[in-house]
Write an enzyme that holds these catalytic residues in place. Structure first.
Site, PDB file in Angstrom:
ATOM      1  N   LYS A  22      94.824 113.781 -43.007  1.00 32.92           N
ATOM      2  CA  LYS A  22      94.203 112.678 -43.904  1.00 32.92           C
ATOM      3  C   LYS A  22      92.712 112.307 -43.611  1.00 32.92           C
ATOM      4  O   LYS A  22      92.214 111.978 -44.482  1.00 32.92           O
ATOM      5  CB  LYS A  22      94.957 111.396 -43.222  1.00 32.92           C
ATOM      6  N   ASN A  23      92.374 112.324 -42.287  1.00 33.26           N
ATOM      7  CA  ASN A  23      91.142 112.097 -42.101  1.00 33.26           C
ATOM      8  C   ASN A  23      89.949 113.049 -42.512  1.00 33.26           C
ATOM      9  O   ASN A  23      88.836 112.728 -42.541  1.00 33.26           O
ATOM     10  CB  ASN A  23      90.682 111.937 -40.520  1.00 33.26           C
ATOM     11  N   CYS A 116      93.326  99.863 -40.218  1.00 31.17           N
ATOM     12  CA  CYS A 116      93.898  99.404 -39.053  1.00 31.17           C
ATOM     13  C   CYS A 116      93.243  98.423 -38.432  1.00 31.17           C
ATOM     14  O   CYS A 116      91.966  98.586 -38.305  1.00 31.17           O
ATOM     15  CB  CYS A 116      94.232 100.718 -38.140  1.00 31.17           C
ATOM     16  N   ARG A 121      85.473  96.240 -36.614  1.00 32.72           N
ATOM     17  CA  ARG A 121      85.194  97.581 -37.118  1.00 32.72           C
ATOM     18  C   ARG A 121      83.941  97.272 -38.005  1.00 32.72           C
ATOM     19  O   ARG A 121      84.051  97.191 -39.239  1.00 32.72           O
ATOM     20  CB  ARG A 121      86.264  98.157 -37.715  1.00 32.72           C
ATOM     21  N   ASP A 305      92.718 108.264 -31.620  1.00 27.38           N
ATOM     22  CA  ASP A 305      94.115 108.269 -32.173  1.00 27.38           C
ATOM     23  C   ASP A 305      95.078 108.647 -31.589  1.00 27.38           C
ATOM     24  O   ASP A 305      96.272 108.437 -32.215  1.00 27.38           O
ATOM     25  CB  ASP A 305      93.798 109.033 -33.588  1.00 27.38           C
ATOM     26  N   ARG A 397     100.856 105.325 -43.958  1.00 28.92           N
ATOM     27  CA  ARG A 397      99.573 105.552 -44.406  1.00 28.92           C
ATOM     28  C   ARG A 397      99.092 107.121 -43.943  1.00 28.92           C
ATOM     29  O   ARG A 397      98.006 107.688 -44.412  1.00 28.92           O
ATOM     30  CB  ARG A 397      98.669 104.636 -43.822  1.00 28.92           C
TER      31      ARG A 397
HETATM   32  C1  UD1 Z   1      87.320 107.634 -37.614  1.00 24.84           C
HETATM   33  C2  UD1 Z   1      88.884 108.043 -37.936  1.00 24.84           C
HETATM   34  C3  UD1 Z   1      89.856 107.191 -37.125  1.00 24.84           C
HETATM   35  C4  UD1 Z   1      89.422 107.309 -35.403  1.00 24.84           C
HETATM   36  C5  UD1 Z   1      87.746 107.144 -35.551  1.00 24.84           C
HETATM   37  C6  UD1 Z   1      87.369 107.518 -34.072  1.00 24.84           C
HETATM   38  C7  UD1 Z   1      88.869 108.344 -40.419  1.00 24.84           C
HETATM   39  C8  UD1 Z   1      89.478 108.044 -41.600  1.00 24.84           C
HETATM   40  N1  UD1 Z   1      89.120 107.500 -39.404  1.00 24.84           N
HETATM   41  O1  UD1 Z   1      87.345 106.327 -38.045  1.00 24.84           O
HETATM   42  O2  UD1 Z   1      91.293 107.704 -37.588  1.00 24.84           O
HETATM   43  O3  UD1 Z   1      90.320 106.494 -34.699  1.00 24.84           O
HETATM   44  O4  UD1 Z   1      87.144 107.800 -36.332  1.00 24.84           O
HETATM   45  O5  UD1 Z   1      87.663 108.937 -33.654  1.00 24.84           O
HETATM   46  O6  UD1 Z   1      88.429 109.582 -40.173  1.00 24.84           O
HETATM   47  N2  UD1 Z   1      81.096 101.603 -35.287  1.00 24.84           N
HETATM   48  C9  UD1 Z   1      80.070 100.559 -35.217  1.00 24.84           C
HETATM   49  N3  UD1 Z   1      79.396 100.388 -36.352  1.00 24.84           N
HETATM   50  C10 UD1 Z   1      79.763 101.334 -37.508  1.00 24.84           C
HETATM   51  C11 UD1 Z   1      80.724 102.075 -37.463  1.00 24.84           C
HETATM   52  C12 UD1 Z   1      81.369 102.106 -36.434  1.00 24.84           C
HETATM   53  O7  UD1 Z   1      79.674  99.892 -34.210  1.00 24.84           O
HETATM   54  O8  UD1 Z   1      78.873 101.104 -38.468  1.00 24.84           O
HETATM   55  C13 UD1 Z   1      81.862 101.777 -34.095  1.00 24.84           C
HETATM   56  C14 UD1 Z   1      83.211 101.524 -34.206  1.00 24.84           C
HETATM   57  O9  UD1 Z   1      83.555 100.086 -34.173  1.00 24.84           O
HETATM   58  C15 UD1 Z   1      83.927 102.281 -33.093  1.00 24.84           C
HETATM   59  C16 UD1 Z   1      83.166 103.394 -33.074  1.00 24.84           C
HETATM   60  O10 UD1 Z   1      81.878 103.172 -33.780  1.00 24.84           O
HETATM   61  O11 UD1 Z   1      83.699 101.383 -31.815  1.00 24.84           O
HETATM   62  C17 UD1 Z   1      83.484 104.659 -33.492  1.00 24.84           C
HETATM   63  O12 UD1 Z   1      84.108 104.644 -35.046  1.00 24.84           O
HETATM   64  P1  UD1 Z   1      84.101 105.642 -36.158  1.00 24.84           P
HETATM   65  O13 UD1 Z   1      83.782 106.822 -35.499  1.00 24.84           O
HETATM   66  O14 UD1 Z   1      83.178 105.200 -37.055  1.00 24.84           O
HETATM   67  O15 UD1 Z   1      85.393 105.456 -36.530  1.00 24.84           O
HETATM   68  P2  UD1 Z   1      86.040 105.517 -38.049  1.00 24.84           P
HETATM   69  O16 UD1 Z   1      84.965 106.464 -38.792  1.00 24.84           O
HETATM   70  O17 UD1 Z   1      86.136 104.217 -38.685  1.00 24.84           O
END
Ligand code: UD1
Length: 417
Positions: A22-23, A116, A121, A305, A397
């Site tokens: 999915k990711n 989620c 986030r 995850d 999902r």
């Molecule tokens: C992706 C994965 C999710 C996984 C996560 C961490 C997908 C669709 N989802 O989510 O399953 O749990 O990586 O491995 O690929 N952050 C900020 N600012 C931002 C973006 C992120 O502060 O603009 C922080 C987040 O709050 C979190 C950390 O960075 O603490 C990592 O998040 P991120 O790697 O961005 O996760 P996702 O891409 O949302």
């Protein structure tokens, strides 16, 4: 409303093919918008999140049709640059379309994404990356209005190696003029897969899998064919299910190279794990031992995850295991649900301590998020009696057929309307 019913206590045996990731597929579907051609995404899992991505593409003016396990996406006639709030709210990954639409159309309108609930986030890093490439972004009545007529290659530093922000930056940079260097980029396998997909579309991207990704902008890209790699989180879920229930199963297509941290913990707990290059086999007597602290961290560390799922696997282990969740501030929402089955878990801030219980008993529980929901299924497989899992839309999902897969391995598990 549908529920999943699990009758615990059965050992698992047999083989199952792991679905596409999915990711990986969500950023890939966003990337098709940049192609301006026809892309065939093979091995595309049939998930509600994939459906949401398809609806976004259709809303933009593209065509999406399923041909068996493949999704054929035609983005030649994209005519809109705006994503409705309702589609943005359904999943976090809808924000990935921002970089792609901006790159394709020169402007984009969307709102903050849902997904989620794991604590705050933010998308500040996504916006920082796009602004560094020259996009003008302002917020009006909760809508993000982005203009990026002339995106220019730039040096982007991410102060956290965010998976989504790295992907968004890669997408927009493909359409920017000149060279973009993304530093402190996420190193997850899904970033490497996005690079492969972008290259197949004619883009010039290097370095994915390391902390520095370099993108050379290209005026024109084209359609391509790609097969989605296996889902490492789904694979980990089934490994944890077999570890806790006992038995011997083989996961076709599971890639051990992407799962080192999880396999290490399962081995420490007493499981025998072998890989033959085409899949992973796990053997377990169902009597696991506690393991050294499990600390989540960006790849190649232990995946956040897999935290809930591994916790569920260790609920009856001998001894106590400490979990430390380092990525998300509210990712223990499954804990109160697991306690309803008799689990002994204490949480304090980002730490959870699991002490193995003699036995678990079936109960009615609610999925609180995608992986937390899968953890309830893994727990239910070891509980005496019937566990009823509610709010399974969270689970669906990310899992195309968790009930079919586990019942094929001998579990007593049903989906009831
Ligand atoms: C992706 C994965 C999710 C996984 C996560 C961490 C997908 C669709 N989802 O989510 O399953 O749990 O990586 O491995 O690929 N952050 C900020 N600012 C931002 C973006 C992120 O502060 O603009 C922080 C987040 O709050 C979190 C950390 O960075 O603490 C990592 O998040 P991120 O790697 O961005 O996760 P996702 O891409 O949302």
């Amino acid at each position: 409303m549908s529920v999943i019913l699990v009758e615990g206590g059965r050992r698992l045996s047999g083989a199952v093919t792991v679905q596409g990731a999915k990711n990986s597929v969500l950023p890939i579907l966003a990337a098709t918008v940049l192609s301006g051609g026809v892309c065939c995404v093979k091995g595309c899992p049939d998930l509600s999140d994939v459906d949401t991505a398809a609806q976004i593409i259709r809303h933009l003016g593209g065509e999406v049709r399923r041909e068996g396990a493949a999704l054929v996406v035609d983005t030649r006639c994209i005519s809109r640059c705006e994503i409705p709030e309702e589609l943005m709210r359904r999943m976090r990954s809808s924000v990935m379309f921002l970089g792609a639409i901006l790159g394709r159309c020169g402007e984009a309108v969307c709102s903050h994404p849902g997904g989620c609930e794991l604590g705050p986030r933010p998308i500040d890093l996504h916006l920082h990356a796009l602004r560094t490439l020259g996009a003008e972004i302002r917020e009006e009545n909760g809508r993000l209005l982005c203009r990026g007529g002339a995106l220019r290659g730039a040096e982007i530093f991410l102060h956290i190696p965010s998976v989504g922000a790295t992907e968004n930056a890669m997408l927009a940079a493909c359409a920017a003029e000149g060279t973009t260097i993304i530093s402190n980029a996420a190193r997850e396998p899904e970033i490497v897969e996005l690079q492969d997909f972008l290259r197949a579309m004619g883009a010039c991207v290097q370095g994915a899998g390391s902390a520095t990704v370099v993108v050379e902008g290209r005026k024109k890209l084209h359609g391509c064919v790609h097969r989605v790699r296996p889902d490492r989180i789904v694979a980990a879920t089934y490994l944890c299910a077999a570890a806790a229930s006992g038995g011997c199963i083989y996961l076709r297509r599971a890639d051990y190279r992407q799962m080192a941290a999880v396999l290490c913990v399962l081995r420490q707990s007493g499981c025998d794990i072998r890989s033959d290059g085409c899949g992973i086999r796990i053997k377990s007597d169902g009597c696991l031992r506690a393991v050294p602290p499990v600390r989540t961290s960006p790849y190649p560390g232990f995946p956040t995850d897999d935290q809930a799922i591994m916790m569920a696997a260790l609920l009856r282990s001998r001894g106590s295991t400490v979990f430390v969740e380092n990525l998300f501030s509210d990712r223990y929402r499954h804990v109160p649900q697991l306690r309803k089955l008799g689990a002994q878990i204490r949480t304090e801030g980002q730490t959870a301590i699991v002490t193995g219980a003699e036995k678990l008993h079936g109960a009615a529980v609610q999925a609180t998020d995608l992986r937390g929901g899968a953890a309830l299924v893994v727990a239910g497989l070891q509980a005496e009696g019937v566990t009823q899992v509610d709010r399974i839309e969270h689970i669906e999902r990310g899992y195309a057929d968790i009930v079919g897969d586990l019942s094929g391995l001998g579990a007593r598990i049903y989906r009831e309307e």
